[in-house]
Scaffold this motif. Sequence first.
Motif, PDB file in Angstrom:
ATOM      1  N   CYS A   9       1.836  11.034 -14.639  1.00 33.56           N
ATOM      2  CA  CYS A   9       2.789  11.579 -13.663  1.00 33.56           C
ATOM      3  C   CYS A   9       3.415  12.974 -14.143  1.00 33.56           C
ATOM      4  O   CYS A   9       4.013  13.175 -15.094  1.00 33.56           O
ATOM      5  CB  CYS A   9       3.928  10.745 -13.544  1.00 33.56           C
ATOM      6  N   CYS A  12       7.126  13.452 -14.325  1.00 31.21           N
ATOM      7  CA  CYS A  12       7.910  12.545 -15.528  1.00 31.21           C
ATOM      8  C   CYS A  12       7.309  13.465 -16.793  1.00 31.21           C
ATOM      9  O   CYS A  12       8.124  13.821 -17.807  1.00 31.21           O
ATOM     10  CB  CYS A  12       7.219  11.346 -15.484  1.00 31.21           C
ATOM     11  N   CYS A  47       3.882   9.135 -10.622  1.00 32.24           N
ATOM     12  CA  CYS A  47       4.326   7.590 -10.601  1.00 32.24           C
ATOM     13  C   CYS A  47       4.959   7.210  -9.145  1.00 32.24           C
ATOM     14  O   CYS A  47       5.230   8.199  -8.579  1.00 32.24           O
ATOM     15  CB  CYS A  47       4.838   7.366 -11.804  1.00 32.24           C
ATOM     16  N   CYS A  50       8.542   8.682  -8.709  1.00 32.11           N
ATOM     17  CA  CYS A  50       8.410  10.241  -8.577  1.00 32.11           C
ATOM     18  C   CYS A  50       8.000  10.488  -6.909  1.00 32.11           C
ATOM     19  O   CYS A  50       8.552  11.492  -6.363  1.00 32.11           O
ATOM     20  CB  CYS A  50       7.762  10.929  -9.391  1.00 32.11           C
TER      21      CYS A  50
HETATM   22 ZN    ZN Z   1       6.887  10.210 -12.430  1.00 35.71          ZN
END
Ligand code: ZN
Length: 68
Positions: A9, A12, A47, A50
Amino acid sequence: MFLREHPFCVICEQEGRLTPATVVDHIVPHKGNYELFWDVRKWQPLCKQCHDRKTAKEDGGFGRLVRG
Ligand SMILES: [Zn+2]
């Protein structure tokens, strides 16, 4: 396929975490434009958390952001 080349991601990652990406997000709304839709340079791996957060933000949401 895309996620195999971009397994983490990006949001992240910016926050220093490596979270396996499960969703491919379109950076630019494709609005039915197939060329745009399949342009992988306009994709980003996210992800689910998110992605949900981003979608909630873009939809106006309710300002209730749960950070995990
Ligand atoms: Zn994420």
